[in-house]
Design an enzyme around this catalytic site. Sequence first.
Site, PDB file in Angstrom:
ATOM      1  N   ASP A 178     -27.642 -18.867  11.867  1.00 43.70           N
ATOM      2  CA  ASP A 178     -26.580 -18.785  11.100  1.00 43.70           C
ATOM      3  C   ASP A 178     -25.362 -19.110  10.966  1.00 43.70           C
ATOM      4  O   ASP A 178     -25.347 -19.139   9.172  1.00 43.70           O
ATOM      5  CB  ASP A 178     -25.417 -17.548  12.116  1.00 43.70           C
ATOM      6  CG  ASP A 178     -26.406 -16.523  12.333  1.00 43.70           C
ATOM      7  OD1 ASP A 178     -27.645 -17.078  12.465  1.00 43.70           O
ATOM      8  OD2 ASP A 178     -25.471 -15.584  13.523  1.00 43.70           O
ATOM      9  N   ARG A 214     -19.271 -20.717  19.239  1.00 43.25           N
ATOM     10  CA  ARG A 214     -19.792 -19.042  18.103  1.00 43.25           C
ATOM     11  C   ARG A 214     -18.882 -20.086  16.797  1.00 43.25           C
ATOM     12  O   ARG A 214     -18.131 -20.631  16.631  1.00 43.25           O
ATOM     13  CB  ARG A 214     -19.412 -17.888  18.018  1.00 43.25           C
ATOM     14  CG  ARG A 214     -19.422 -17.383  19.692  1.00 43.25           C
ATOM     15  CD  ARG A 214     -20.504 -16.620  19.452  1.00 43.25           C
ATOM     16  NE  ARG A 214     -20.251 -15.594  18.193  1.00 43.25           N
ATOM     17  CZ  ARG A 214     -21.847 -14.898  17.540  1.00 43.25           C
ATOM     18  NH1 ARG A 214     -22.611 -15.282  18.647  1.00 43.25           N
ATOM     19  NH2 ARG A 214     -21.383 -13.992  17.147  1.00 43.25           N
ATOM     20  N   GLU A 415     -28.922 -18.985  26.034  1.00 40.73           N
ATOM     21  CA  GLU A 415     -28.711 -18.533  24.260  1.00 40.73           C
ATOM     22  C   GLU A 415     -29.135 -19.861  23.660  1.00 40.73           C
ATOM     23  O   GLU A 415     -29.871 -19.962  22.636  1.00 40.73           O
ATOM     24  CB  GLU A 415     -27.774 -18.486  23.789  1.00 40.73           C
ATOM     25  CG  GLU A 415     -27.941 -17.408  22.360  1.00 40.73           C
ATOM     26  CD  GLU A 415     -26.690 -16.839  21.606  1.00 40.73           C
ATOM     27  OE1 GLU A 415     -25.831 -17.019  22.389  1.00 40.73           O
ATOM     28  OE2 GLU A 415     -26.767 -15.985  20.687  1.00 40.73           O
TER      29      GLU A 415
HETATM   30  C1  DGY Z   1     -24.677 -12.345  15.133  1.00 41.13           C
HETATM   31  O1  DGY Z   1     -24.059 -11.458  15.314  1.00 41.13           O
HETATM   32  O2  DGY Z   1     -24.327 -13.467  15.914  1.00 41.13           O
HETATM   33  C2  DGY Z   1     -26.205 -12.859  14.956  1.00 41.13           C
HETATM   34  O3  DGY Z   1     -26.837 -13.667  14.756  1.00 41.13           O
HETATM   35  C3  DGY Z   1     -26.398 -11.876  13.584  1.00 41.13           C
HETATM   36  O4  DGY Z   1     -27.205 -11.516  13.577  1.00 41.13           O
END
Ligand code: DGY
Length: 458
Positions: A178, A214, A415
Amino acid sequence: MTYSLTKKVREKLEEEARNVLDFNYNGRFTKPAPNLYPHQWNWDAGFIALGYAHWQPERAWSELRHLFEAQWQNGMLPQIVFGTEWEARYFPGSDFWQTQGVAGVPEGVQSSGITMPPVHGFCVWQLAKLDPDKARVQKMLHYFYPKILALHQYLYTFRDPNEEGLVYIRHPWEAGTDNSPLWDAAMARIDLSAVSLPAYERQDLQNSRAAEHRPQQADYDRYVYLVDLFRKHAYNEAAIAAECPFKIQDPLFNSLLIWSNECLIDIGKTLKQEVTQLIEWNELSIYSMNEKLWNESTGLYDAYDLVSRETIACTTLSGLMPLVAPVPSQEQAERMAQTLCSAGFWGTDANPLYCVPTTRVDATAYQPERYWRGPVWINANWLLWQGLQRYGFEKMAKQVRLDSLELLARHGFFEYFDARRDAQSAAGYGTDQFSWSAALCLDFIANKKSFHKLFNQR
Ligand code: DGY
């Protein structure tokens, strides 16, 4: 540093990995994680199925069947298939995507409107090789072959405007990586100053350190902007292509497509199907990967931005992923192995690393704790492990496998993981009980050798 995986550790890992998968299984599919990802994700399902293949082949097949039941009529296979746990907190949920009622979306399916890396050809072929029930294998190959073919047809039809065999992603979530630095320039070009974004509330910041680990708010605003653009165009590919500011040819996505093409050719031959089209697609893709994306001076494959018409110099592991497929020549592969051995990916005595950070640690964009900007991911290691064996780099492959198992044994089924061996706080990040970390752990344990080595498939 050599980690020794004792029988006791191995057995404990196996048991815990199965528990994670059982816990995340809801009777129809396996959630990537209990809270953060409460629906079905596309490439997650492929990796999860690889873990089940060693233990519950029936569930491996049904995992992928559930995903493909949501395939759109034009062949697009959604990134998320929403489950029925409507109370589950996730953004963007199915109401935000507004895909229901869109032409070609199967009745009753709630899905997102983008896709993800095409892992299904090689996943299905690996399941077929491992499943002892050969009658079931025949049935499954007949079921999946036309569906995966339709997905590849979709990609070559709608995502390859130059007809050069290189398909583009139109959202960073399609890459699976991402917030990779590869997307920074294209994302920065999306100017939101005069845009009124739809109101939204992130649900991914529940964990106390999520803000550090994130993607950032500026990323999310652009993720949302792109989704809004797609839904305004009711998912019409031509209309989206004309306006979308984010269209990138990613070396990871294209390499997985090529590996899946290769496996699909084998499946097609087994089923006595005509595979000329697949062979043509694959030859063109391999040719263009080398003509357009290979960078001799860095020993990596770059990405290409179709909007700015610029090469994006690669500092991430995605540039080494073409090793998974018959893309590089042996000579190029040797060059890639040298790149992998360099300080930025492999570390030094002074800066010891776990294999393999997803962004070079000497790159300015490197962030050791933030999602795809540095941490080690188990699926990326698993892919690299496959690729290293394909080209005969056994010692490095062994190290990647052992480091992966060491991280899982030390920290649990997180993760992603900090690559710095001597970082005080180094740990697993993101969600724990992460399904593909558990599933690929099972594959790492069951197969000391890669799929390619085991089945001699080239
Ligand atoms: C998230 O929601 O972080 C996912 O990676 C999107 O696919």
